[in-house]
Design an enzyme around this catalytic site. Structure first.
Site, PDB file in Angstrom:
ATOM      1  N   HIS A   1      52.423  14.269 -34.797  1.00 50.38           N
ATOM      2  CA  HIS A   1      52.668  13.943 -33.022  1.00 50.38           C
ATOM      3  C   HIS A   1      51.570  13.121 -32.844  1.00 50.38           C
ATOM      4  O   HIS A   1      50.845  12.981 -32.380  1.00 50.38           O
ATOM      5  CB  HIS A   1      51.903  14.826 -32.238  1.00 50.38           C
ATOM      6  CG  HIS A   1      53.245  16.149 -33.233  1.00 50.38           C
ATOM      7  ND1 HIS A   1      54.579  15.978 -31.706  1.00 50.38           N
ATOM      8  CD2 HIS A   1      53.712  16.848 -33.476  1.00 50.38           C
ATOM      9  CE1 HIS A   1      55.149  16.741 -32.711  1.00 50.38           C
ATOM     10  NE2 HIS A   1      55.097  16.954 -33.620  1.00 50.38           N
TER      11      HIS A   1
ATOM     12  N   ASP B   1      51.397  20.579 -36.987  1.00 49.96           N
ATOM     13  CA  ASP B   1      53.385  20.809 -36.871  1.00 49.96           C
ATOM     14  C   ASP B   1      53.875  19.372 -37.347  1.00 49.96           C
ATOM     15  O   ASP B   1      53.093  18.777 -36.749  1.00 49.96           O
ATOM     16  CB  ASP B   1      53.531  21.935 -35.764  1.00 49.96           C
ATOM     17  CG  ASP B   1      53.153  20.550 -34.638  1.00 49.96           C
ATOM     18  OD1 ASP B   1      52.697  19.716 -34.736  1.00 49.96           O
ATOM     19  OD2 ASP B   1      54.319  20.281 -33.626  1.00 49.96           O
ATOM     20  N   GLU B   2      55.174  19.436 -37.846  1.00 47.97           N
ATOM     21  CA  GLU B   2      55.967  18.781 -37.782  1.00 47.97           C
ATOM     22  C   GLU B   2      55.398  17.579 -38.068  1.00 47.97           C
ATOM     23  O   GLU B   2      56.288  16.081 -37.699  1.00 47.97           O
ATOM     24  CB  GLU B   2      56.614  18.364 -36.148  1.00 47.97           C
ATOM     25  CG  GLU B   2      57.591  19.612 -35.767  1.00 47.97           C
ATOM     26  CD  GLU B   2      58.076  19.530 -34.380  1.00 47.97           C
ATOM     27  OE1 GLU B   2      59.003  19.913 -34.080  1.00 47.97           O
ATOM     28  OE2 GLU B   2      57.854  18.453 -33.923  1.00 47.97           O
ATOM     29  N   ASN B   3      54.790  16.958 -39.352  1.00 48.39           N
ATOM     30  CA  ASN B   3      54.402  16.393 -39.884  1.00 48.39           C
ATOM     31  C   ASN B   3      55.421  15.681 -41.254  1.00 48.39           C
ATOM     32  O   ASN B   3      55.377  16.593 -42.043  1.00 48.39           O
ATOM     33  CB  ASN B   3      53.361  16.278 -40.443  1.00 48.39           C
ATOM     34  CG  ASN B   3      52.137  14.732 -41.039  1.00 48.39           C
ATOM     35  OD1 ASN B   3      53.129  13.601 -41.412  1.00 48.39           O
ATOM     36  ND2 ASN B   3      51.310  15.574 -42.123  1.00 48.39           N
TER      37      ASN B   3
END
Lengths: 678, 678
Positions: free
Chosen positions: B253, B316-318
């Site tokens: 992000h 998150d969401e890496n």
């Protein structure tokens, strides 16, 4: 043959006019020609700005981005190209300007707008003129079965007056940054260009000053603008072509300043912020050099915060009581040979002008400052419309003397008068009062929003839409004065303004939801809101002491507005009938009245809400008066003595305000009755 | 005799209960006893605060002033004494507290409240507990023919969880200061106590940092909070007993951070702010020491801005794509012996923890950071409710390992699911997953308001009232889980929240007024808003590319909300009928359906508004499905093959979303049909 051709041309013109003169523009442009060649807005609608380099990052670039976002809302297009370009010969909208102007009095705000099937051209001398044109353009957006389009039109527009302001009082009730910003959005939408920021008064000082911190620390109740916030607002205004002129109201209205600096007062006492409404005695001591020393420091710092060339020093409503009671001040006046307090105040004003001039600020004050022998370099804000015969009212007097003048007579929107009354008040004095040259001293006008009875939540419902009527008066040609058309267009603007985030209509919705749960009860409240208006002038707040600054301002009267919609429609119908006696008009009146007269007045919820009994009385008045009004329009009513007597009696009963509001059927039914009897 | 007495006592208790259990409180207190001894509110209602010196100038004094102002609105009293006192033994409301608490995790928020005819007593260990009690007190205000009163009650209350938060994403769409403030007002009203401020993401960095100015200057689009504004908001929150925890989301992000500092990226390229929704590749380089140097500088400065003891680092969401593509990073992993990207991210996390610990900050991250071998001193925010069987979901796993946990599974309010779904999601893992000791690691939960599809104008309509249901889940005892009661009380809160200035209900009003002028058209839009809901989950924004950050978010779908009121009522009626087959229930369904089926679908205005055709299709669906539903409740419907077939076909047609909304009759009629056929 020639006359036949003329007739034909006239017929075509008339038919085009009849067919395509939509009432959607406010203010009305100087010159407008409707065509039948609209521009269809495509989903990839593009905007190009021609002019000096760097435009895209400047105010006009920003403004155009906002325009595109609003266009997205109006069209429903999800992905309009966000950013305008500066090198696209094929754009759908071309904006061309000659120069980027600083935001100052006298800037050229003219623009030309052509909308035709093949594209839209907006040209203006300045970026600010282009902003005015973009607002017109948005008002031209419409929708039909084929999708969104812009009405075909050729417009040449420029303002009648260069000073079109709104005074915002943030002392009686503080207005947070976002409220000021959305007010600026509304002003830009109706092409106003001056925010007159009334930053101090008896109820609080609202500016953070590093060199006079006592003011915001001791005299603000904690509610003031930081310097960052002031920069933010001044910049926000400038990006919309709006000047920001500060006001420091002295020597009267000084309770806040004297709360911080009691030693500058004309009476040896302590001071506190006022919580009621009224005119108060605390007054700066004009014979004390420390007063000027402090004002020097204050004005110097404020001059850096507010780049505008004008600075308002108030000067109003100083009744001089503390001056009279102070022996040293009396001795000073004697020594100077002053006959009255006006001469002393004039001395004070001249001293202030001497402080302001080196700061590059032109001084402005309320028309009381005319009472002395003031240099004509001071600008006058005329507001007291009752103190002389028309040709000698303050604006005429000041202009004759050679002062520049801004007019607020007729534009006090806190009085809650109908938009019509503001709309028909022209800033120009009566004919013959001024020579042509003197008339040029009248620079424009300002709507005034005093804040005794408003809060950040309710202010929008007081400002809008009526301020748009003032804006049109100040922008449009003097001949644009059709009240019925104004009201129809005001309705359009009313909705248009909501797109900017203004809360003027939702405030009443919230009152209704909070007060009533059931649909029937809610409908009854909405009916009442449609026929009741806040007590006008300053009668709502008896002696100024019914409310304090901490009272709740979200009761029935606050949800009511001027120009209550249903009462206004009824009034228009009655006036039409009186004028032409049309049976259809009588039918319209009766139809409306029958609906009203069938309302149930014994709703149980009146027992369960604050002000319930008062509202019930208004509702009974609505039912009774509408029954009578229906009967009054019937043939033979004039001979029905019993009916006339009953109507008189009912009007007498229901003219009494309830919950600080008037039932607006009363004046209309009175008019009807007077007509019948005449 | 004894048993008779018992019966009598039981009868009295039952009758009292039946008569006086108003559904007005949200969240429901831990223990509540309604009495029949209300307190009549006098016009001079006074408040005294007992406790340590200086309370009046502190948060509780301020809060009490706000309480009095809101009480003024509820009672209609114009001049309630504005200020609480600290020395008045005869006050109508006495608040007593033991100590003024700092705003931190674990503060005692309990309070006891007694309302009886002779007065009101509110006592609490801390000022924050007293604030919670004042909110309860306001919910108890009612009105009858004799005027305003407070319902008689004895309450003992304390929260089930100490962490009751709301995540506010201000990166995807920036939310100005006043929006954050009114959100904090809403949170305080429902007793929430943590604002989790998601301050950076791929779409923008929102904090002014003096030591890393590139972030707000290059990566914010000009929309960020100045340090003054952050101080203002943190103070505003603290005055309401609300902590503010910042989040800097790394290493993924990271588009915004890398727009400012491309040299810290895992790929040798330039970066730009994202304008679509989705998961993006830009990722910080965890093998570059400069990354930690910069984060050290950033975290140090942020630590001074945010006094809270917790600091969220995202995580998150890496998806590691840029790590995989980078040879140096791969070499680094090989050298360190890392098997996968999770181990590399764990290395990164541990490095961040080493930065934060000396700053006095406990690190928190999304549950992805559990994937490595993280020290248990890091706190976990569990959100991925789909990645394992119930007993191994992230909250259970983390709590078992010894991490403190905040739960957001079930509380993503941007998904626009019914309040019921959030309400019934308990933060505690399934029974048996944790020991009693491990269960204590579950500190509470957070509603998450992600901002891809919301703006400052629409956010309230997404947050409220559903967030109140989450607030109750986190405050009230676990046994409080009656969905029907929750919905009834949510309706009450819905109106109550408007008094705070929240715009959650007025947003739809504005849509209606802007879109339709005539009453019938407006009524039709309102009907549609009552039966349509935004497409759920992330289906509205197909592939994340239907909208950009600049799209208009005030179209029909934005005016729609979760829990569309009429569709919900219909669903409840149908479920009741299915459950008990009551003919009265069938009658209610038919009555509603007849009204719907009589709606006109050929309104001309559908030709003149954006999305008109789509809305017309929904309206046809409403008419068709309600006709069918009425028939389905009639005797013999199960044998009417033609009817069943028509219903199947209609459901197939009208399940297609229109204007990015679902017609919510579809699932209910489907349920009805399934029931008939079964």
């Amino acid at each position: 043959m020639r006359s036949l051709l003329l007739v034909c041309t006239w017929m075509v013109a008339t038919s085009l006019q009849a067919q395509s003169q939509p009432e959607v523009l406010m203010p009305v442009p100087k010159s407008i020609e409707w065509t039948n060649d609209p521009f269809r807005i495509p989903a990839d609608f593009s905007v190009n700005i021609e002019g000096p380099d760097g435009l895209l990052n400047g105010s006009l670039g920003q403004y155009t981005q906002g325009f595109i976002q609003r266009l997205g809302s109006l069209t429903g297009y999800l992905k309009l190209p966000t950013l305008p370009t500066q090198q696209n010969a094929y754009a759908h909208l071309t904006i061309s300007i000659e120069l980027v102007s600083s935001v100052e009095l006298g800037v050229d705000e003219s623009y030309q707008l052509t909308v035709e099937g093949q594209g839209v051209q907006l040209s203006a001398a300045t970026d600010i003129g282009a902003m005015r044109g973009l607002e017109t353009l948005l008002q031209l957006v419409a929708y039909d079965a084929e999708g969104p389009y812009i009405r075909g039109v050729r417009i040449q527009d420029e303002p009648r007056f260069g000073w079109r302001g709104l005074l915002l009082d943030v002392s009686r009730h503080f207005m947070p940054v976002h409220v000021v910003k959305r007010t600026l959005d509304g002003m830009a939408a109706v092409k106003m260009n001056v925010l007159h920021w009334h930053l101090c008064d008896d109820h609080g000082w609202r500016v953070e000053l590093k060199n006079s911190p006592e003011l915001h620390e001791k005299a603000s109740n904690g509610e003031y603008y930081t310097q960052d916030q002031i920069h933010e607002i001044v910049a926000y205004a400038a990006e919309r072509g709006i000047r920001v002129m500060p006001e420091v109201d002295v020597p009267g209205h000084a309770s806040a300043i004297l709360t911080a600096y009691p030693e500058l007062g004309s009476k040896d006492t302590t001071y506190a912020l006022q919580i009621y409404a009224g005119i108060f005695d605390p007054t700066l001591d004009p014979t004390n050099e420390a007063t000027y020393d402090r004002l020097q420091i204050v004005f110097e710092e404020m001059a850096t915060l507010f780049p505008d060339g004008y600075f308002h020093i108030g000067g109003d409503e100083n009744e001089g009581k503390h001056w009279e009671e102070n022996e040293e001040i009396q001795a000073f006046m004697k020594e100077k040979g002053y006959a009255d307090q006006h001469e002393l105040q004039n001395y004070f004003n001249v001293r202030l002008q001497e402080i302001l001039a080196p700061l590059g600020k032109k001084m402005m004050g309320w028309d009381e400052i005319l009472d002395g022998d003031l240099p004509t370099s001071a600008m006058i804000q005329a507001w007291r419309g009752w103190i002389a015969e028309p040709e000698n009212l303050p604006h005429a007097r000041a202009a004759r003397k050679g002062h520049q003048v801004v007019v607020s007579m007729g534009y006090y929107i806190d009085l809650l008068l109908p938009a019509e009354s503001h709309y028909l008040a022209d800033p120009m004095p009566v004919e013959g009062a001024l020579t042509e040259e003197q008339a040029e001293n009248i620079l424009g006008g300002e709507a005034c929003m005093w804040a005794e009875l408003i809060t950040p939540a309710s202010i929008d419902s007081r400002l809008w839409p009526r301020t748009a009527a003032v804006a049109e008066r100040l922008w449009s040609p003097v001949a644009v004065n059709d009240v019925a058309s104004m009201y129809r267009r005001l309705e359009v603007m009313n909705r248009h303004l909501e797109l900017l985030g203004l809360q003027h209509l939702s405030f009443a919705d919230q009152y209704v939801r909070r007060t009533a749960v059931h649909a029937e009860d809610q409908a009854t409240l909405r009916t009442l809101l449609g026929v009741c208006e806040p007590m006008k002038g300053y009668t709502r707040n008896t002696n100024g002491t019914l409310y304090t600054v901490n009272s709740p301002y979200n009761l029935f009267v606050d949800a009511c507005t001027a120009d209550a919609s249903q009462a206004l429609a009824f009034k228009q119908e009655v006036e039409a009938w009186i004028e032409n006696g049309d049976p259809a008009a009588a039918e319209a009146i009766r139809s409306r009245c029958i609906t009203w007269s069938n309302l149930k007045t014994d709703l149980e919820f009146f027992q369960r809400i604050p002000e319930g009994k008062a509202l019930q009385t208004h509702l009974k008045g609505l039912v009774t008066l509408s029954q009578l009004a229906a009967q009054l329009t019937e043939p033979g009513a004039a001979e029905n003595a019993d009916l006339l007597e009953k109507a008189e009696a009912a009007l007498e009963v229901y003219k009494t305000p309830q919950a600080r509001t008037d039932l607006m059927l009363v004046p209309t039914v009175q008019k009807l009755l007077d007509h019948i009897k005449s």
